[in-house]
Design a protein around this motif. Structure first.
Motif, PDB file in Angstrom:
ATOM      1  N   ASN A  89      26.606 -25.147  -2.657  1.00 44.01           N
ATOM      2  CA  ASN A  89      27.307 -26.125  -2.501  1.00 44.01           C
ATOM      3  C   ASN A  89      26.414 -27.606  -3.375  1.00 44.01           C
ATOM      4  N   ASP A  90      25.482 -27.250  -3.915  1.00 42.81           N
ATOM      5  CA  ASP A  90      24.689 -28.333  -4.436  1.00 42.81           C
ATOM      6  C   ASP A  90      24.780 -28.473  -5.843  1.00 42.81           C
ATOM      7  N   ALA A  91      25.569 -29.546  -6.459  1.00 40.76           N
ATOM      8  CA  ALA A  91      25.930 -29.649  -7.660  1.00 40.76           C
ATOM      9  C   ALA A  91      24.803 -29.830  -8.830  1.00 40.76           C
ATOM     10  N   ARG A  92      23.808 -30.344  -8.108  1.00 43.93           N
ATOM     11  CA  ARG A  92      22.401 -30.513  -8.979  1.00 43.93           C
ATOM     12  C   ARG A  92      22.052 -29.098  -9.529  1.00 43.93           C
ATOM     13  N   VAL A  93      22.196 -28.109  -8.463  1.00 43.77           N
ATOM     14  CA  VAL A  93      21.671 -26.842  -9.072  1.00 43.77           C
ATOM     15  C   VAL A  93      22.787 -26.177 -10.255  1.00 43.77           C
ATOM     16  N   TYR A  94      23.738 -26.562 -10.230  1.00 41.96           N
ATOM     17  CA  TYR A  94      24.626 -26.295 -11.289  1.00 41.96           C
ATOM     18  C   TYR A  94      24.429 -26.832 -12.614  1.00 41.96           C
ATOM     19  N   TYR A  95      24.111 -27.882 -12.284  1.00 42.20           N
ATOM     20  CA  TYR A  95      23.759 -28.883 -13.582  1.00 42.20           C
ATOM     21  C   TYR A  95      22.414 -28.129 -14.081  1.00 42.20           C
ATOM     22  N   VAL A  96      21.593 -27.940 -13.168  1.00 42.56           N
ATOM     23  CA  VAL A  96      20.188 -27.505 -13.898  1.00 42.56           C
ATOM     24  C   VAL A  96      20.507 -26.126 -14.532  1.00 42.56           C
ATOM     25  N   SER A  97      21.368 -25.259 -13.959  1.00 43.17           N
ATOM     26  CA  SER A  97      21.552 -24.203 -14.451  1.00 43.17           C
ATOM     27  C   SER A  97      22.255 -23.944 -15.799  1.00 43.17           C
ATOM     28  N   ALA A  98      23.116 -25.146 -15.988  1.00 44.92           N
ATOM     29  CA  ALA A  98      24.060 -25.202 -17.073  1.00 44.92           C
ATOM     30  C   ALA A  98      23.191 -25.666 -18.230  1.00 44.92           C
ATOM     31  N   VAL A  99      22.026 -26.579 -18.138  1.00 43.75           N
ATOM     32  CA  VAL A  99      21.268 -27.069 -19.006  1.00 43.75           C
ATOM     33  C   VAL A  99      20.562 -25.969 -19.342  1.00 43.75           C
ATOM     34  N   ARG A 100      19.947 -25.187 -18.502  1.00 40.04           N
ATOM     35  CA  ARG A 100      19.028 -24.127 -18.591  1.00 40.04           C
ATOM     36  C   ARG A 100      19.615 -23.102 -19.471  1.00 40.04           C
ATOM     37  N   LEU A 101      20.633 -22.534 -18.985  1.00 45.92           N
ATOM     38  CA  LEU A 101      21.129 -21.155 -19.413  1.00 45.92           C
ATOM     39  C   LEU A 101      22.057 -21.411 -20.713  1.00 45.92           C
ATOM     40  N   ILE A 102      22.814 -22.597 -20.880  1.00 44.04           N
ATOM     41  CA  ILE A 102      23.633 -22.700 -21.937  1.00 44.04           C
ATOM     42  C   ILE A 102      23.215 -23.831 -22.903  1.00 44.04           C
ATOM     43  N   LEU A 103      23.179 -25.176 -22.495  1.00 46.79           N
ATOM     44  CA  LEU A 103      22.585 -26.214 -23.397  1.00 46.79           C
ATOM     45  C   LEU A 103      21.558 -25.888 -24.239  1.00 46.79           C
ATOM     46  N   MET A 104      20.404 -25.597 -23.541  1.00 45.65           N
ATOM     47  CA  MET A 104      19.152 -25.369 -24.295  1.00 45.65           C
ATOM     48  C   MET A 104      19.075 -24.218 -25.463  1.00 45.65           C
ATOM     49  N   PRO A 105      19.925 -23.241 -24.901  1.00 46.62           N
ATOM     50  CA  PRO A 105      19.524 -21.971 -26.234  1.00 46.62           C
ATOM     51  C   PRO A 105      20.493 -22.367 -27.084  1.00 46.62           C
ATOM     52  N   LEU A 106      21.702 -23.161 -26.962  1.00 45.23           N
ATOM     53  CA  LEU A 106      22.530 -23.570 -27.929  1.00 45.23           C
ATOM     54  C   LEU A 106      21.910 -24.611 -28.847  1.00 45.23           C
ATOM     55  N   LEU A 107      21.410 -25.494 -28.182  1.00 48.14           N
ATOM     56  CA  LEU A 107      20.792 -26.679 -29.016  1.00 48.14           C
ATOM     57  C   LEU A 107      19.543 -26.011 -29.755  1.00 48.14           C
ATOM     58  N   ALA A 108      18.598 -25.177 -28.962  1.00 46.20           N
ATOM     59  CA  ALA A 108      17.679 -24.611 -29.960  1.00 46.20           C
ATOM     60  C   ALA A 108      17.866 -23.781 -31.155  1.00 46.20           C
ATOM     61  N   TYR A 109      19.141 -23.070 -30.857  1.00 45.03           N
ATOM     62  CA  TYR A 109      19.851 -22.374 -32.007  1.00 45.03           C
ATOM     63  C   TYR A 109      20.154 -23.244 -33.185  1.00 45.03           C
ATOM     64  N   GLY A 110      20.919 -24.589 -32.762  1.00 40.70           N
ATOM     65  CA  GLY A 110      21.237 -25.190 -33.762  1.00 40.70           C
ATOM     66  C   GLY A 110      19.969 -26.046 -34.577  1.00 40.70           C
ATOM     67  N   ILE A 111      19.054 -26.498 -33.827  1.00 41.95           N
ATOM     68  CA  ILE A 111      17.974 -26.896 -34.570  1.00 41.95           C
ATOM     69  C   ILE A 111      17.351 -25.922 -35.445  1.00 41.95           C
ATOM     70  N   LEU A 112      17.040 -24.716 -35.031  1.00 38.00           N
ATOM     71  CA  LEU A 112      16.344 -23.612 -35.647  1.00 38.00           C
ATOM     72  C   LEU A 112      17.146 -23.227 -36.998  1.00 38.00           C
ATOM     73  N   TYR A 113      18.366 -23.013 -36.649  1.00 38.70           N
ATOM     74  CA  TYR A 113      19.266 -22.730 -37.715  1.00 38.70           C
ATOM     75  C   TYR A 113      19.132 -23.762 -38.791  1.00 38.70           C
ATOM     76  N   LEU A 114      19.276 -25.139 -38.512  1.00 39.20           N
ATOM     77  CA  LEU A 114      19.054 -26.316 -39.572  1.00 39.20           C
ATOM     78  C   LEU A 114      17.892 -26.204 -40.089  1.00 39.20           C
ATOM     79  N   LEU A 115      16.612 -25.711 -39.377  1.00 38.12           N
ATOM     80  CA  LEU A 115      15.410 -25.716 -40.133  1.00 38.12           C
ATOM     81  C   LEU A 115      15.071 -24.533 -40.782  1.00 38.12           C
ATOM     82  N   GLY A 116      16.219 -23.687 -40.947  1.00 35.01           N
ATOM     83  CA  GLY A 116      15.982 -22.225 -41.727  1.00 35.01           C
ATOM     84  C   GLY A 116      15.043 -21.447 -41.164  1.00 35.01           C
TER      85      GLY A 116
END
Length: 124
Positions: A40-67
């Protein structure tokens, strides 16, 4: 100068104990909490979403743009799509931080990664 074999051996023994020790600490901390408190801790789901979804997608975008080459991008994004490290709980406990929260984050992110990691890898 080469490292003495006794030092190498001691370091390997300590390294081999890191994962089992962290699992014991996580289990001990989670066993003190009620199941409802664990999920029931919303903070845990927030951390998990950042760790499991946001960070990989952000890294993909940045690395793709950098070639960056595709194989390196795949390796980095896959590593970032993995759950919170179990050693997080050890460090939280060691530095008198919220080890129960760290344990919950490890547990929830590990469970959620069963779904998110294959999705992220499939997007590569």
């Amino acid at each position: 100068m080469p490292v003495p074999e006794s030092v190498k051996s001691a370091v390997n023994y300590i390294g081999d104990m890191t994962m089992p020790l962290s699992m014991l600490i996580i289990g001990a901390l989670i066993s003190t909490a009620k199941i409802k408190e664990l999920v029931n801790d919303a903070r845990v789901y927030y951390v998990s979403a950042v760790r499991l979804i946001l960070m990989p997608l952000l890294a993909y975008g940045i690395l793709y743009l950098l070639g960056v080459p595709e194989q390196i991008v795949s390796i980095i994004v896959t590593a970032l799509a993995m759950p919170v490290a179990a050693t997080t709980t050890i460090f939280a406990d060691l530095f008198d931080k919220d080890a129960v929260f760290a344990s919950k984050a490890v547990m929830v992110s590990t469970i959620l990664s069963v779904i998110t990691a294959p999705v992220i890898v499939a997007l590569l």
